[in-house]
Design a protein around this motif. Structure first.
Motif, PDB file in Angstrom:
ATOM      1  N   GLN A 106      39.200  62.987  14.604  1.00  0.00           N
ATOM      2  CA  GLN A 106      39.213  64.147  13.698  1.00  0.00           C
ATOM      3  C   GLN A 106      39.889  63.801  12.378  1.00  0.00           C
ATOM      4  O   GLN A 106      39.423  64.174  11.305  1.00  0.00           O
ATOM      5  CB  GLN A 106      39.975  65.306  14.341  1.00  0.00           C
ATOM      6  CG  GLN A 106      39.326  66.039  15.465  1.00  0.00           C
ATOM      7  CD  GLN A 106      40.167  67.267  15.797  1.00  0.00           C
ATOM      8  OE1 GLN A 106      40.450  68.106  14.950  1.00  0.00           O
ATOM      9  NE2 GLN A 106      40.594  67.342  17.044  1.00  0.00           N
TER      10      GLN A 106
ATOM     11  N   ASP B 243      37.770  61.819   9.859  1.00  0.00           N
ATOM     12  CA  ASP B 243      36.808  62.672   9.158  1.00  0.00           C
ATOM     13  C   ASP B 243      37.500  63.518   8.096  1.00  0.00           C
ATOM     14  O   ASP B 243      36.990  63.696   6.984  1.00  0.00           O
ATOM     15  CB  ASP B 243      36.089  63.583  10.155  1.00  0.00           C
ATOM     16  CG  ASP B 243      35.204  62.816  11.127  1.00  0.00           C
ATOM     17  OD1 ASP B 243      34.832  61.668  10.804  1.00  0.00           O
ATOM     18  OD2 ASP B 243      34.897  63.372  12.203  1.00  0.00           O
ATOM     19  N   THR B 244      38.678  64.045   8.439  1.00  0.00           N
ATOM     20  CA  THR B 244      39.405  64.914   7.509  1.00  0.00           C
ATOM     21  C   THR B 244      39.904  64.129   6.300  1.00  0.00           C
ATOM     22  O   THR B 244      39.860  64.619   5.170  1.00  0.00           O
ATOM     23  CB  THR B 244      40.575  65.595   8.236  1.00  0.00           C
ATOM     24  OG1 THR B 244      40.071  66.353   9.328  1.00  0.00           O
ATOM     25  CG2 THR B 244      41.338  66.517   7.298  1.00  0.00           C
TER      26      THR B 244
ATOM     27  N   ALA C 262      41.194  69.567  10.846  1.00  0.00           N
ATOM     28  CA  ALA C 262      40.367  70.043   9.739  1.00  0.00           C
ATOM     29  C   ALA C 262      40.790  71.453   9.317  1.00  0.00           C
ATOM     30  O   ALA C 262      40.806  71.771   8.122  1.00  0.00           O
ATOM     31  CB  ALA C 262      38.892  70.018  10.132  1.00  0.00           C
TER      32      ALA C 262
ATOM     33  N   ASP D 296      43.950  71.181   7.295  1.00  0.00           N
ATOM     34  CA  ASP D 296      43.640  70.737   5.940  1.00  0.00           C
ATOM     35  C   ASP D 296      42.986  71.850   5.133  1.00  0.00           C
ATOM     36  O   ASP D 296      43.230  71.984   3.930  1.00  0.00           O
ATOM     37  CB  ASP D 296      42.724  69.513   5.992  1.00  0.00           C
ATOM     38  CG  ASP D 296      42.323  69.042   4.605  1.00  0.00           C
ATOM     39  OD1 ASP D 296      43.220  68.819   3.770  1.00  0.00           O
ATOM     40  OD2 ASP D 296      41.108  68.909   4.358  1.00  0.00           O
TER      41      ASP D 296
END
Length: 469
Positions: free
Chosen positions: A135, A138-139, A208, A211
């Motif tokens: 994760q 990707d973030t 995510a 963020d």
């Protein structure tokens, strides 16, 4: 590592020559991951073991205690740790908290043996972060594409504690603890926002989403407003509420209150248990079996202090209300302080929940939407005690203080130094939201199992403007 920790406990007890003996073996493993500027930087794992021997020398006049705690003890060194503790006890003065050890019949575990004593210690490893790391990658890429820089770390710790006593107790507890802290900055580093979350195993962390909240706060900060010091209606998110109420909890020791040292001392003697602290129906409580915040269900005391007693090791812990519907209901008590206060024995528990009994508690967005004008904090930092008699604390705001006008966030304001007592703050609560798991930013390294609400405070004292970023 040599023997299993429970075997180390048995070895220490078998060579003990003191009147009574308590042995605690803690085996800890950790895993961590760090990143900076949208790039993974380091990761690592570690293991450690600590042996604590508590020797009790009972005499006609009372009992003296010797405590020796050492890391990395080898099999052939166990007896030397025991002898060192016995020497301390023989040379020590009488312990004011002296009491019989907890007997097996005083526990919820038949025969004094808790579940899993013979099982190997639990351990964590880098694998606990595998899903989170995916994760995170990707973030980090998404943040970079949007012009944000992310910094932070994730860490997981698992401690298996084995407690054995000469009275026959054999108890163990496995405690997982994890947290992630994420800091987002604008490309020019002029704007900053922070988010943090506690977890047992990282399966419930949505990096995510964290963020996304930070991106929103960076947008809020595009407009800058300078405000003077003063008292403001202030919205505290759960993390800031957690830092203040955790310190309140740590300060709620019965012995200090009995001795007239704290805000919980009653003028003229005694404690303030039974007094109203706020008109709102709020409860501050601990429960070792609270879902998601589980902690040791028995006392583990490596040393005696004003709020702990080695003689209470192994005493069962249950749900305890510290504040009940606005009224001070209990203080942290050992058997010794309970004898002095005449109140029930209520030992400290390693989690904390603050909640309102009022139905329909709102979330933070709803509270923002009905704010005419006030401040919204992100977190508090560098908290220090100024006056124990009022529990006045001082500290700094950090990583985002925002102005709310007519139900909307209209910009970021300068940082402040605050001077505020969490006890006095309770009497000025105007609204308490829905409780959620929260990470105290200041105290999260020591106390991460909390559930807290956002709160609205009338007249929160921003005592001076701070240049801190």
């Amino acid at each position: 590592m040599s023997q299993r920790p429970q075997n180390i406990v048995e070895q220490a007890l078998s060579v003990s020559a003191s009147s009574d003996c308590v042995v605690i073996a803690d085996e800890t493993s950790t895993a961590n991951l760090r990143w900076a500027g949208n790039t993974l930087t380091t990761n690592g794992v570690a293991r450690s073991r600590r042996l604590t021997v508590i020797a009790i020398d009972r005499r006609a006049a009372g009992a003296a205690v010797g405590v020796v705690s050492r890391s990395g003890v080898r099999d052939e060194e166990v007896e030397s740790v025991v002898r060192a503790a016995e020497k301390e006890a023989a040379e020590g003065s009488l312990a004011e908290d002296a009491a019989p050890l907890i007997e097996p019949g005083d526990t919820a575990w038949p025969g004094g043996a808790g579940p899993g004593w013979e099982d190997p210690p639990e351990r964590t490893g880098i694998g606990v972060l595998e899903g989170f790391a995916g994760q995170l990658g990707d973030t980090l890429r998404a943040a970079g594409a949007s012009g944000r820089k992310l910094y932070g770390f994730a860490e997981h710790e698992l401690t298996s504690t084995f407690l054995g006593t000469s009275a026959g107790l054999r108890l163990r507890h496995d405690q997982p603890s994890g947290k992630v802290e994420l800091n987002a900055k604008s490309a020019d580093l002029s704007r900053s926002a922070w988010a943090g979350e506690a977890t047992r195993d990282f399966t419930d962390v949505d990096v995510a989403a964290l963020d996304g909240g930070l991106a929103e706060r960076l947008e809020w900060a595009r407009r800058r407003v300078e405000l003077p010091a003063g008292r403001y209606e202030t919205l505290l998110p759960p993390t800031a509420t957690a830092d203040l109420l955790t310190y309140l909890y740590w300060s709620a020791g019965a012995k200090d209150a009995i001795d007239g040292r704290t805000v919980f001392s009653k003028p003229g003697g005694g404690t303030r248990v039974g007094e109203s602290l706020t008109g709102l129906p709020v409860t501050l409580r601990s429960d070792p079996r609270y879902p998601g915040l589980e902690c040791a269900p028995f006392v583990v005391a490596h040393a005696s202090g004003r709020d702990s007693s080695v003689f209470d090791n192994g005493r069962p812990l249950g749900p305890t209300e510290w504040i009940r519907r606005g009224e001070l209901a209990a203080l942290t008590q050992t058997r010794y302080s309970a004898r002095l206060s005449g109140l029930p024995v209520t030992p400290a528990i390693d989690n904390l929940i603050f909640e309102t009994d009022a139905p329909g508690a709102p979330g933070l967005p709803e509270m923002i939407a009905r704010t005419e004008r006030g401040l919204l904090l992100t977190c508090l930092w560098y908290i220090r005690e100024v006056d124990p008699q009022t529990l006045l604390l001082t500290g700094l705001t950090r990583d985002g203080v925002y102005l709310v006008e007519r139900g909307e966030v209209t910009g970021a304001v300068n940082n402040f130094r605050f001077n505020e007592s969490p006890v006095a703050m309770l009497s000025r609560l105007a609204e308490v939201g829905a409780s959620v798991p929260a990470l105290p930013r200041e105290w999260g390294d020591y106390f991460s199992r909390v559930a807290m609400p956002p709160v609205r405070v009338e007249g929160f004292n921003m005592s001076s403007v701070s240049q801190a970023s």
